[in-house]
Design a protein around this motif. Structure first.
Motif, mmCIF file in Angstrom:
data_model
loop_
_atom_site.group_PDB
_atom_site.id
_atom_site.type_symbol
_atom_site.label_atom_id
_atom_site.label_comp_id
_atom_site.label_asym_id
_atom_site.label_seq_id
_atom_site.Cartn_x
_atom_site.Cartn_y
_atom_site.Cartn_z
ATOM 1 N N ARG B 40 0.832 -1.209 0.000
ATOM 2 C CA ARG B 40 0.000 0.000 0.000
ATOM 3 C C ARG B 40 0.864 1.254 0.000
ATOM 4 O O ARG B 40 0.643 2.202 -0.748
ATOM 5 N N THR B 41 1.863 1.231 0.884
ATOM 6 C CA THR B 41 2.719 2.404 1.038
ATOM 7 C C THR B 41 3.512 2.669 -0.239
ATOM 8 O O THR B 41 3.615 3.810 -0.710
ATOM 9 N N ALA B 42 4.069 1.590 -0.801
ATOM 10 C CA ALA B 42 4.832 1.733 -2.037
ATOM 11 C C ALA B 42 3.950 2.284 -3.158
ATOM 12 O O ALA B 42 4.365 3.176 -3.919
ATOM 13 N N ALA B 43 2.717 1.774 -3.235
ATOM 14 C CA ALA B 43 1.801 2.223 -4.292
ATOM 15 C C ALA B 43 1.515 3.713 -4.144
ATOM 16 O O ALA B 43 1.481 4.455 -5.143
ATOM 17 N N ARG B 44 1.306 4.146 -2.902
ATOM 18 C CA ARG B 44 1.025 5.580 -2.684
ATOM 19 C C ARG B 44 2.214 6.434 -3.092
ATOM 20 O O ARG B 44 2.058 7.602 -3.450
ATOM 21 N N LEU B 45 3.413 5.877 -3.008
ATOM 22 C CA LEU B 45 4.621 6.623 -3.401
ATOM 23 C C LEU B 45 4.925 6.466 -4.886
ATOM 24 O O LEU B 45 5.940 6.979 -5.377
ATOM 25 N N GLY B 46 4.085 5.709 -5.582
ATOM 26 C CA GLY B 46 4.318 5.505 -7.002
ATOM 27 C C GLY B 46 5.441 4.531 -7.287
ATOM 28 O O GLY B 46 6.058 4.566 -8.353
ATOM 29 N N LEU B 47 5.714 3.651 -6.337
ATOM 30 C CA LEU B 47 6.786 2.671 -6.546
ATOM 31 C C LEU B 47 6.175 1.370 -7.058
ATOM 32 O O LEU B 47 5.075 0.982 -6.665
ATOM 33 N N ARG B 48 6.919 0.689 -7.891
ATOM 34 C CA ARG B 48 6.502 -0.615 -8.412
ATOM 35 C C ARG B 48 6.928 -1.685 -7.400
ATOM 36 O O ARG B 48 8.074 -1.689 -6.944
ATOM 37 N N THR B 49 6.009 -2.560 -6.995
ATOM 38 C CA THR B 49 6.381 -3.572 -6.001
ATOM 39 C C THR B 49 6.503 -4.945 -6.626
ATOM 40 O O THR B 49 5.903 -5.240 -7.664
ATOM 41 N N ASP B 50 7.269 -5.759 -5.941
ATOM 42 C CA ASP B 50 7.571 -7.094 -6.433
ATOM 43 C C ASP B 50 7.898 -7.961 -5.226
ATOM 44 O O ASP B 50 8.355 -7.457 -4.192
ATOM 45 N N CYS B 51 7.633 -9.267 -5.335
ATOM 46 C CA CYS B 51 8.053 -10.210 -4.301
ATOM 47 C C CYS B 51 8.952 -11.208 -4.998
ATOM 48 O O CYS B 51 8.546 -11.816 -5.993
ATOM 49 N N ASP B 52 10.189 -11.378 -4.518
ATOM 50 C CA ASP B 52 11.082 -12.319 -5.212
ATOM 51 C C ASP B 52 10.741 -13.756 -4.805
ATOM 52 O O ASP B 52 9.873 -13.993 -3.957
ATOM 53 N N GLY B 53 11.421 -14.724 -5.403
ATOM 54 C CA GLY B 53 11.115 -16.129 -5.147
ATOM 55 C C GLY B 53 11.307 -16.542 -3.704
ATOM 56 O O GLY B 53 10.739 -17.530 -3.237
ATOM 57 N N ASN B 54 12.116 -15.772 -2.964
ATOM 58 C CA ASN B 54 12.387 -16.100 -1.568
ATOM 59 C C ASN B 54 11.421 -15.424 -0.597
ATOM 60 O O ASN B 54 11.534 -15.605 0.609
ATOM 61 N N GLY B 55 10.510 -14.625 -1.157
ATOM 62 C CA GLY B 55 9.533 -13.967 -0.293
ATOM 63 C C GLY B 55 9.981 -12.597 0.190
ATOM 64 O O GLY B 55 9.286 -11.968 0.990
#
Lengths: 406, 406
Positions: B40-55
């Protein structure tokens, strides 16, 4: 309905499939299943069942008399320690039902009521007070304090009984019930290997060592294990460790028994110094003076070690049972009955507490022990041979027939 | 969106109402809530989020370049020890978002991508291996072994990740992701009180002591505490107690740190001798030779005490992090940046492990510490003053602007 059938019915209830041990804690699902088994079995034997205000179960072989005769009660308990064995408690109840079934088959007509009792929370595994059901019945525990006893999850006895559909307002001394009991005879697996050494399948109890349970709380300060300098620490694990070693030393020096079997470190993280360590001391001795010396020695070391580490220390007695000598007349009569039945039954003392030990303060009580070849107890490996269980039923049948005969 | 607002949003997540401490264990409900907050926070800052294979979670401030620039990453972790404090981990992530918000407000245009990372299972509180997320990413832990790590209830990492909707087949080294990272700078609350002694709000890390976690298993025999003679006992609590005292002694003698913060006695009944005692040693030292001496001393005492009591003993290393020296060039550049911004930031070593210490084996890394006035850590009492948190954000903002500036 014989011993083996009854035993097989109860065996799977509350058994953990991984450890093979039992987790029959009072007022839980497995406890309810044990209670249902008790009621079913009593009904099949034509016994009237009842649950007293303290949650102890009773199955009555009533007599058509005027109610003036005192009852002969036998029984034990159905609850277990964590991962306990199958025999500690249930053996006495299954044997009681098997003995009554045999007396019924033989056409025996009792001259006085015979009762089978299953006392609740004998092990104290959930609420920390051993023999809680019989202690409440005998008026040896304050009901208000008992209602507020808590289990590990913070559930009180009051809450647990309500959840199980019982009214906790009813707990406490039951003088009417007690007054109706003439004698109590408990059959139990031996929790040592004295009988095995003597080559006897069955024995008669002499007495119980005074014993009790003490809770020790060491209160330190949680800190990071990787950054807190040793002199800045207030680590409660260290005085606990010193105390555990001191307890064993005191027991060795004084010819007593002392055990720390339960310890809880909080918060319990591998990389954090503990904020607190809670631990429980079980101590027993041949007499109460020696027991006092053991507790004093442990307490002294604990207080000194806690002080050295800047840790708070409190010790509180959670339960205590004075030395018990079982009724000599009853014991001798049982010895005569067993000898007449061709059973050699040596007399032996024990360090283990039992509901019979609690009730001995109010009514004549006796105990029969059944051989435990390894002596292992409070463990899934606890065991008694089928032939010895059968010998126990034979002995109990003879005792009931004698004491409740015409 | 400033530090105080972000901090207030995350504060209630996973907090235990009784202790006031946090229980944010990886792949649990509170962990999922932390992850949702991150997204949520990243989205509000306009950042693209991702979760890598390790979590591990990533939030990217991408640049419109050709993708050849290496990224500058900052971050920390969101998981906690049992009843940990609010700052250990989250301070670095909240500060990272606050710094990016400030840079955005100032119209800063990064010359290279800036990432915010939240590494999973940094504390090792659930599966026993500290910095598990960063170790897997860097290829320092075998994925097959990691999948089979178990929590206290026997749940494996494999099962826990599946239950959380992640594919555990994807865990392991991620060379592509690593290759794209030019530097990693982690801001963290100090887990001691060196900065307080120096009167500084912010510091720069020098290096991390070598440290590790060892599991010790003492296997005895469950028996009744009231009936088993002392010489017949095989009580694993006693060698554990001797070992806990020996660990402290060895640490004192050798100038190291050694802690037992987690102990599990089974079956854990007050009136039963334990069948086994499992305990975890956290040990750290200025260099690995000293650390080896500490472990050898503890192991010798444990083996001897176990032998004396007829108890089995095994010691197994669960995790180990060699000594880390953070990148000297990066450290010196950060010192210059902070000095230019008017912030006095002394250089200090630490005994605490961090994802930055793990990643230092693969990429240039640095750490900023924020003053902890009491030094208390891994406890609900852990604390940093708002003014010091603000100083941390100011420092991190200056560092990001310098390292990712045009």
């Amino acid at each position: 309905m014989n011993f083996a059938e009854l035993w097989a019915e109860l065996l799977p209830v509350g058994r953990d499939e991984h450890t093979g041990g039992y987790r029959r804690y009072s007022w839980t699902e497995p406890d309810a299943a044990c209670r249902a088994w008790f009621a079913r079995t009593a009904a099949r034997l034509g016994l009237r069942t009842d649950c007293d205000g303290n949650g102890n179960l009773w199955a009555w072989w009533d007599t058509p008399g005027n109610g003036a005769e005192s009852a002969l009660v036998t029984g034990s308990h159905l609850d277990s320690v964590p991962d306990g064995g199958a025999f500690d408690g249930p053996l006495g109840i299954v044997s009681a039902f098997a003995a009554i079934a045999q007396l019924r088959n033989e056409g025996f007509r009792p001259a006085r009521p015979i009762g089978v009792a299953a006392f609740t929370e004998e092990e104290g595994a959930r609420f920390g007070v051993a023999c809680l059901g019989s202690r409440l019945l005998a008026g040896l525990v304050d009901p208000a304090g008992a209602r507020d006893l808590r289990d590990q999850d913070g559930i009180s006895l009051d809450m647990a009984m309500r959840a199980a559909g019982r009214d906790p307002a009813l707990i406490g001394q039951d003088e009417k019930l007690l007054a109706g009991i003439g004698e109590y005879v408990e059959l139990h697996i031996e929790q040592g290997s004295v009988l095995d050494g003597l080559g006897a399948a069955v024995g008669v109890a002499d007495g119980i060592w005074p014993h009790g349970r003490w809770r020790l709380d060491f209160t330190g300060r949680a800190d990071h294990a990787g950054t807190t300098r040793l002199p800045d620490r207030r680590d409660p694990m260290l005085p606990f460790a010193a105390t555990a070693l001191a307890a064993r030393q005191a027991a060795t020096d004084l010819g007593a028994l002392a055990t720390f079997g339960k310890v809880i470190a909080e918060p319990g993280a591998a990389n954090a110094i503990s904020s607190s360590v809670h631990c429980w001391l079980d101590a027993r001795a041949p007499d109460s003076k020696v027991l006092d010396l053991v507790i004093a020695a442990v307490s002294d070391v604990a207080a000194e070690a806690a002080g050295m580490h800047g840790v708070g220390f409190e010790l509180r007695q959670e339960s205590f049972t004075p030395a018990v000598s079982f009724d000599p007349a009853l014991r001798d009569r049982i010895a005569v009955v067993l000898a007449a039945a061709g059973q050699r039954a040596p007399v032996l003392p024990t360090g283990a507490g039992h509901d019979a030990g609690v009730l001995a303060a109010r009514i004549p009580t006796a105990m029969l022990f059944v051989r435990n070849p390894t002596g292992v107890s409070h463990s899934p490996a606890e065991h008694a041979e089928p032939a010895d269980c059968k010998a126990g039923v034979t002995a109990l049948t003879a005792v009931l027939a004698d004491l409740a005969g015409q």
